[in-house]
Design a protein around this motif. Sequence first.
Motif, PDB file in Angstrom:
ATOM      1  N   ASN A  71       1.815   1.135  -2.806  1.00  0.00           N
ATOM      2  CA  ASN A  71       2.696   0.011  -2.458  1.00  0.00           C
ATOM      3  C   ASN A  71       1.934  -1.302  -2.271  1.00  0.00           C
ATOM      4  O   ASN A  71       2.550  -2.369  -2.234  1.00  0.00           O
ATOM      5  N   ALA A  72       0.607  -1.232  -2.165  1.00  0.00           N
ATOM      6  CA  ALA A  72      -0.179  -2.456  -2.005  1.00  0.00           C
ATOM      7  C   ALA A  72      -0.795  -2.938  -3.310  1.00  0.00           C
ATOM      8  O   ALA A  72      -1.476  -3.961  -3.324  1.00  0.00           O
ATOM      9  N   THR A  73      -0.581  -2.203  -4.394  1.00  0.00           N
ATOM     10  CA  THR A  73      -1.244  -2.557  -5.661  1.00  0.00           C
ATOM     11  C   THR A  73      -0.243  -2.606  -6.817  1.00  0.00           C
ATOM     12  O   THR A  73      -0.551  -2.217  -7.944  1.00  0.00           O
TER      13      THR A  73
ATOM     14  N   GLU B  83      -2.297  -9.171  -8.712  1.00  0.00           N
ATOM     15  CA  GLU B  83      -2.609 -10.018  -7.563  1.00  0.00           C
ATOM     16  C   GLU B  83      -2.659  -9.199  -6.276  1.00  0.00           C
ATOM     17  O   GLU B  83      -3.570  -9.349  -5.456  1.00  0.00           O
ATOM     18  N   GLN B  84      -1.689  -8.304  -6.096  1.00  0.00           N
ATOM     19  CA  GLN B  84      -1.675  -7.439  -4.918  1.00  0.00           C
ATOM     20  C   GLN B  84      -2.911  -6.532  -4.896  1.00  0.00           C
ATOM     21  O   GLN B  84      -3.524  -6.327  -3.845  1.00  0.00           O
ATOM     22  N   ALA B  85      -3.252  -5.983  -6.056  1.00  0.00           N
ATOM     23  CA  ALA B  85      -4.403  -5.088  -6.130  1.00  0.00           C
ATOM     24  C   ALA B  85      -5.691  -5.817  -5.745  1.00  0.00           C
ATOM     25  O   ALA B  85      -6.539  -5.270  -5.037  1.00  0.00           O
ATOM     26  N   ALA B  86      -5.817  -7.063  -6.182  1.00  0.00           N
ATOM     27  CA  ALA B  86      -6.994  -7.855  -5.841  1.00  0.00           C
ATOM     28  C   ALA B  86      -7.037  -8.113  -4.334  1.00  0.00           C
ATOM     29  O   ALA B  86      -8.110  -8.061  -3.712  1.00  0.00           O
ATOM     30  N   GLN B  87      -5.886  -8.393  -3.740  1.00  0.00           N
ATOM     31  CA  GLN B  87      -5.823  -8.631  -2.295  1.00  0.00           C
ATOM     32  C   GLN B  87      -6.176  -7.356  -1.521  1.00  0.00           C
ATOM     33  O   GLN B  87      -6.864  -7.415  -0.501  1.00  0.00           O
ATOM     34  N   TRP B  88      -5.694  -6.222  -2.004  1.00  0.00           N
ATOM     35  CA  TRP B  88      -6.003  -4.945  -1.354  1.00  0.00           C
ATOM     36  C   TRP B  88      -7.501  -4.658  -1.418  1.00  0.00           C
ATOM     37  O   TRP B  88      -8.117  -4.271  -0.421  1.00  0.00           O
ATOM     38  N   ARG B  89      -8.107  -4.893  -2.586  1.00  0.00           N
ATOM     39  CA  ARG B  89      -9.547  -4.667  -2.730  1.00  0.00           C
ATOM     40  C   ARG B  89     -10.338  -5.602  -1.813  1.00  0.00           C
ATOM     41  O   ARG B  89     -11.306  -5.201  -1.176  1.00  0.00           O
ATOM     42  N   GLU B  90      -9.926  -6.863  -1.747  1.00  0.00           N
ATOM     43  CA  GLU B  90     -10.612  -7.832  -0.905  1.00  0.00           C
ATOM     44  C   GLU B  90     -10.516  -7.454   0.568  1.00  0.00           C
ATOM     45  O   GLU B  90     -11.468  -7.634   1.341  1.00  0.00           O
ATOM     46  N   ALA B  91      -9.368  -6.909   0.962  1.00  0.00           N
ATOM     47  CA  ALA B  91      -9.194  -6.489   2.356  1.00  0.00           C
ATOM     48  C   ALA B  91     -10.191  -5.402   2.739  1.00  0.00           C
ATOM     49  O   ALA B  91     -10.545  -5.262   3.909  1.00  0.00           O
TER      50      ALA B  91
ATOM     51  N   GLY C 239      -3.076   2.095   8.312  1.00  0.00           N
ATOM     52  CA  GLY C 239      -2.365   1.143   7.462  1.00  0.00           C
ATOM     53  C   GLY C 239      -3.110  -0.160   7.351  1.00  0.00           C
ATOM     54  O   GLY C 239      -4.189  -0.220   6.776  1.00  0.00           O
ATOM     55  N   GLY C 240      -2.539  -1.235   7.924  1.00  0.00           N
ATOM     56  CA  GLY C 240      -3.153  -2.537   7.756  1.00  0.00           C
ATOM     57  C   GLY C 240      -3.115  -2.952   6.302  1.00  0.00           C
ATOM     58  O   GLY C 240      -2.271  -2.501   5.520  1.00  0.00           O
ATOM     59  N   ASP C 241      -4.046  -3.813   5.916  1.00  0.00           N
ATOM     60  CA  ASP C 241      -4.057  -4.337   4.547  1.00  0.00           C
ATOM     61  C   ASP C 241      -4.823  -3.458   3.578  1.00  0.00           C
ATOM     62  O   ASP C 241      -4.847  -3.736   2.379  1.00  0.00           O
ATOM     63  N   PHE C 242      -5.489  -2.402   4.090  1.00  0.00           N
ATOM     64  CA  PHE C 242      -6.329  -1.580   3.220  1.00  0.00           C
ATOM     65  C   PHE C 242      -6.110  -0.106   3.524  1.00  0.00           C
ATOM     66  O   PHE C 242      -7.012   0.626   3.899  1.00  0.00           O
ATOM     67  N   GLY C 243      -4.874   0.329   3.383  1.00  0.00           N
ATOM     68  CA  GLY C 243      -4.550   1.709   3.674  1.00  0.00           C
ATOM     69  C   GLY C 243      -4.951   2.659   2.563  1.00  0.00           C
ATOM     70  O   GLY C 243      -5.214   2.261   1.428  1.00  0.00           O
ATOM     71  N   ALA C 244      -5.008   3.939   2.904  1.00  0.00           N
ATOM     72  CA  ALA C 244      -5.332   4.975   1.922  1.00  0.00           C
ATOM     73  C   ALA C 244      -4.256   5.063   0.850  1.00  0.00           C
ATOM     74  O   ALA C 244      -3.129   4.589   1.024  1.00  0.00           O
ATOM     75  N   PHE C 245      -4.605   5.676  -0.270  1.00  0.00           N
ATOM     76  CA  PHE C 245      -3.696   5.856  -1.406  1.00  0.00           C
ATOM     77  C   PHE C 245      -3.154   4.516  -1.903  1.00  0.00           C
ATOM     78  O   PHE C 245      -1.997   4.395  -2.282  1.00  0.00           O
TER      79      PHE C 245
END
Length: 612
Positions: free
Chosen positions: A71-73, A77-85, A466-472
């Motif tokens: 759900n975060a990728t 753009e979302q995927a990049a934000q998740w990786r950066e987090a 959770g937060g901005d860098f959750g598993a899966f």
Amino acid sequence: MNTPQRLADLDFTSLTNRTFHPSPAAWEDQVLYFLMLDRFSDGQEQSFVDNDGHVVAGGTTPLFQLSDAGNATQTAEQAAQWREAGIRFVGGTLKGLQSKIGYLKRLGITAIWISPIFKQVASQETYHGYGIQNFLDVDPRFGTRDDLRAVVDTAHANGIYVILDIIFNHAGDVFAYATNGQPVFNGTTFPVAGYRDAAGIPSLPFRELDLTLHNSAWPDGAIWPREFQRPDTFTQKGKIQHWDNDPEFLEGDFESLKDIRHGTGSLDTYQPSPTLKAIADVYKYWIAYADLDGFRIDTVKHMELGATRYFSAVIREFAMAIGKENFYLIGEITGGRSRAFTTLELTGLNAALGIDDIPDKLEYLVKGFRNPTEYFDLFRNSELVNKGSHTWFRNRVVTLFDDHDQVRKGNNKARFCADPGAYQQIAAVIALNVLTLGIPCLYYGTEQAFDGAGGNDRYIRESMFGGDFGAFRSANRHFFTESNPAYRVIAQLLALRRQHIALRRGRQYLRPISGNGSQFGLPMMLGGQIRSVVPWSRLFNNEEALCAINTDPQSARTAWVTIDNELHPAGSELTCLFSTDPTQLNTRVTVEARNGKAVKLTVPAGGVVVYK
């Protein structure tokens, strides 16, 4: 209580004038759980079971559902934000950890290993805790010193010991070299521009600071306590390029983390530096302040043996003096088994963290790509003692298959469950970890089958809450469910381990197998792969526990398995204590006179059986 600025401000008399939690009688009886504090819990989860066994109704973060994966990728753009987090602080706290002690207790954990909690360089995102700026305080992003005490007290009340990850090889990036950037080790000492201030600028003098002249240095500038501000605290030789070159690997910086000068001399004539003596006092303070039960010592390979021996002796003496007779010192020693056990013998450390050979053989034996002898022989030292089984190793090595660094995998980091189909084999890898010799350690998220994978460390350091860098590849979902099949099978295996001393302290033998009952041999790879029953015995005081895994994730496998010839008369029976196929529980197998004595076992696909 104000944070002390000097070691001289510490009142050890009042700190030690109380009764401390006693050490365990045997560390091999314990099961460790390693968590990265920033990635574990922020205490804001919904619908988890609290320390008293009640479902928590409040909180802001809902429980992860399978439909939340990714759900975060959803977009690039979302995927990049998740990786950066993943390279920043996510928000885990000591209070969050305290709220999950019951979760760990019900899993079967008896000791938690917490990543470093000390105050980090304020201008950097060293969420992992290895960039210390103040050795006498807790990083405010994690909480307070009182929060650490509360975690330890709660753990102790629930029968759980606490091991703290500590560093004395290096400090954080507390000063800047006068050259542009980070110079590379060439054997010379480089000039320093100054200590960094709160903004990371080297505006502070590189010496012991007078706060009447430089009041901005407290609390976020330079390095603390004040005794560490002497220029001779650091080697000042630039970053390591060649990780096995002597003296580079002993004197160089870990990238921007600044190497500390420990002393001089050979192992037997070692003279500790004033800084090393001060470091020992720092960690004595934390033992007394928080009632800790052990230390995991970072980067032991990169310190002189004499420095490690001095520290080990001082810490052990202090711990004994306050009633902790078996305070445990676990060293992170890269370089293979030979270096690890040599270092233990020369320095007095209690155990080595098995981060090289053991994780590799554990993971890939279960996945079918290592010979069983490669794993089981790691617990032998036939060159020295010429024996086939060694109880000596039961409390001298901490065994694990996933961790936060995965040095062995280079730039291809991946948790066990990252491989397709590996989830079906998680019971087997857990059984091999917790039912063989050593002190087993589980890495946080394993009980929820985390599958992190990627080009660097961040991908194997997912957030549990959770937060901005959750598993899966998720965000804003937590993973503290006790209904996950991985959690349940771990809890069952750890309960079995607690009930049977042979599974904790027994001698260990890899057992020969046979398909026809007449020709026996040790299980091994054929054509570069093994799909087979892999059995081993744990023997203690004339009792044998027989364990077996199946490295075939698709099909059950049957084999005749050799057992101790003298303990079992022909016609006697072994009873199934555990199986990943519940229909096998309490069933019996008959001992027959084959290859001495043997029983016929069927092990479920990718599964585990234990008989006694």
